[in-house]
Design a protein around this motif. Structure first.
Motif, PDB file in Angstrom:
ATOM      1  N   GLN A 190       0.987  -1.061   0.070  1.00  0.00           N
ATOM      2  CA  GLN A 190       0.203  -0.018   0.054  1.00  0.00           C
ATOM      3  C   GLN A 190       1.114   1.138  -0.016  1.00  0.00           C
ATOM      4  O   GLN A 190       1.804   1.335   0.632  1.00  0.00           O
ATOM      5  CB  GLN A 190      -0.881   0.108   1.215  1.00  0.00           C
ATOM      6  N   TYR A 191       0.574   2.179  -0.899  1.00  0.00           N
ATOM      7  CA  TYR A 191       1.143   3.511  -0.907  1.00  0.00           C
ATOM      8  C   TYR A 191       0.633   4.584  -0.157  1.00  0.00           C
ATOM      9  O   TYR A 191      -0.705   4.762  -0.179  1.00  0.00           O
ATOM     10  CB  TYR A 191       1.264   4.068  -2.421  1.00  0.00           C
ATOM     11  N   LEU A 192       1.372   5.700   0.542  1.00  0.00           N
ATOM     12  CA  LEU A 192       0.941   6.652   1.104  1.00  0.00           C
ATOM     13  C   LEU A 192       0.442   7.740   0.198  1.00  0.00           C
ATOM     14  O   LEU A 192       1.409   8.126  -0.492  1.00  0.00           O
ATOM     15  CB  LEU A 192       1.730   7.005   2.215  1.00  0.00           C
ATOM     16  N   MET A 193      -0.779   7.917   0.073  1.00  0.00           N
ATOM     17  CA  MET A 193      -1.106   9.210  -1.005  1.00  0.00           C
ATOM     18  C   MET A 193      -1.833  10.131   0.120  1.00  0.00           C
ATOM     19  O   MET A 193      -2.888   9.822   0.768  1.00  0.00           O
ATOM     20  CB  MET A 193      -2.122   8.647  -1.929  1.00  0.00           C
ATOM     21  N   MET A 194      -1.570  11.523  -0.252  1.00  0.00           N
ATOM     22  CA  MET A 194      -2.117  12.712   0.380  1.00  0.00           C
ATOM     23  C   MET A 194      -2.767  13.681  -0.424  1.00  0.00           C
ATOM     24  O   MET A 194      -2.052  13.950  -1.315  1.00  0.00           O
ATOM     25  CB  MET A 194      -0.904  13.333   1.218  1.00  0.00           C
ATOM     26  N   GLN A 195      -3.685  14.090   0.253  1.00  0.00           N
ATOM     27  CA  GLN A 195      -4.608  15.031  -0.687  1.00  0.00           C
ATOM     28  C   GLN A 195      -4.313  16.504  -0.228  1.00  0.00           C
ATOM     29  O   GLN A 195      -4.495  16.679   0.877  1.00  0.00           O
ATOM     30  CB  GLN A 195      -6.071  14.741  -0.574  1.00  0.00           C
ATOM     31  N   THR A 196      -3.835  17.386  -1.232  1.00  0.00           N
ATOM     32  CA  THR A 196      -3.449  18.720  -0.609  1.00  0.00           C
ATOM     33  C   THR A 196      -4.952  19.550  -0.279  1.00  0.00           C
ATOM     34  O   THR A 196      -5.921  19.151  -0.730  1.00  0.00           O
ATOM     35  CB  THR A 196      -2.968  19.361  -1.817  1.00  0.00           C
ATOM     36  N   SER A 197      -4.697  20.201   0.740  1.00  0.00           N
ATOM     37  CA  SER A 197      -5.826  21.201   1.053  1.00  0.00           C
ATOM     38  C   SER A 197      -5.728  22.589   0.215  1.00  0.00           C
ATOM     39  O   SER A 197      -6.419  23.506   0.736  1.00  0.00           O
ATOM     40  CB  SER A 197      -5.717  21.572   2.718  1.00  0.00           C
ATOM     41  N   TYR A 198      -5.111  22.655  -0.770  1.00  0.00           N
ATOM     42  CA  TYR A 198      -5.121  23.944  -1.608  1.00  0.00           C
ATOM     43  C   TYR A 198      -5.101  23.550  -3.001  1.00  0.00           C
ATOM     44  O   TYR A 198      -5.128  22.317  -3.375  1.00  0.00           O
ATOM     45  CB  TYR A 198      -3.688  24.504  -1.356  1.00  0.00           C
ATOM     46  N   GLY A 199      -5.205  24.443  -3.758  1.00  0.00           N
ATOM     47  CA  GLY A 199      -5.408  24.132  -5.484  1.00  0.00           C
ATOM     48  C   GLY A 199      -6.616  23.211  -5.576  1.00  0.00           C
ATOM     49  O   GLY A 199      -7.781  23.511  -5.292  1.00  0.00           O
ATOM     50  N   GLU A 200      -5.956  22.289  -6.537  1.00  0.00           N
ATOM     51  CA  GLU A 200      -6.973  21.255  -6.846  1.00  0.00           C
ATOM     52  C   GLU A 200      -7.292  20.342  -6.140  1.00  0.00           C
ATOM     53  O   GLU A 200      -7.884  19.250  -6.546  1.00  0.00           O
ATOM     54  CB  GLU A 200      -6.618  20.878  -8.393  1.00  0.00           C
TER      55      GLU A 200
END
Length: 139
Positions: free
Chosen positions: A19-29
């Motif tokens: 499993q890969y750590l993916m993080m969603q930004t709180s800015y932009g898109e």
């Protein structure tokens, strides 16, 4: 001169699944990426990758192992200017380690390869994740 950034593709093994750590930004898109950020003056790429991973995900360098034989550079334009991002592959030593997001991110997910590629909006990031996965399956 291109903008330079560095990060880690952090993975863990859970029940024979990578499993890969993916993080969603709180800015932009609100795009999804592994932890990464701009190289500060006086830092080398690896120092940046380690600092950014701790700042953005709360993961200290004692909590993962860098796969020394995997390093990949992505080259792409951002707002018309060239950018280079250097990634290393790193394995979380304890798969139960807690991720602590900074204000730069609003969500994270431990995702198997197909889901990680689904989250990764950009083709070059999808290709990087697939290359990481292929590397891990053959090494």
């Amino acid at each position: 001169m291109p903008v330079r950034a560095a990060g880690l593709v952090v993975f863990r093994r859970v029940a024979n699944e990578i499993q890969y750590l993916m993080m969603q930004t709180s800015y932009g898109e609100h795009h999804w990426t592994p932890p990464k950020g701009h190289v500060d003056p006086g830092e080398n790429d690896l120092q940046t990758a380690l600092r950014e991973t701790e700042e953005e995900a709360g993961l200290k360098d004692t909590q993962f192992k860098i796969v020394e034989s995997f390093r990949k550079e992505l080259h792409y334009p951002v707002k018309g200017k060239p950018k280079v991002v250097v990634y290393w592959l790193s394995e979380l030593l304890d798969p139960k380690t807690e991720v602590k997001l900074s204000k730069e991110h609003q969500a994270f997910e431990w995702a198997e390869i197909n889901r990680a590629c689904e989250l990764a909006k950009y083709q070059d990031l999808q290709d990087l994740l697939k290359e990481c996965h292929s590397f891990l399956q053959t090494n």
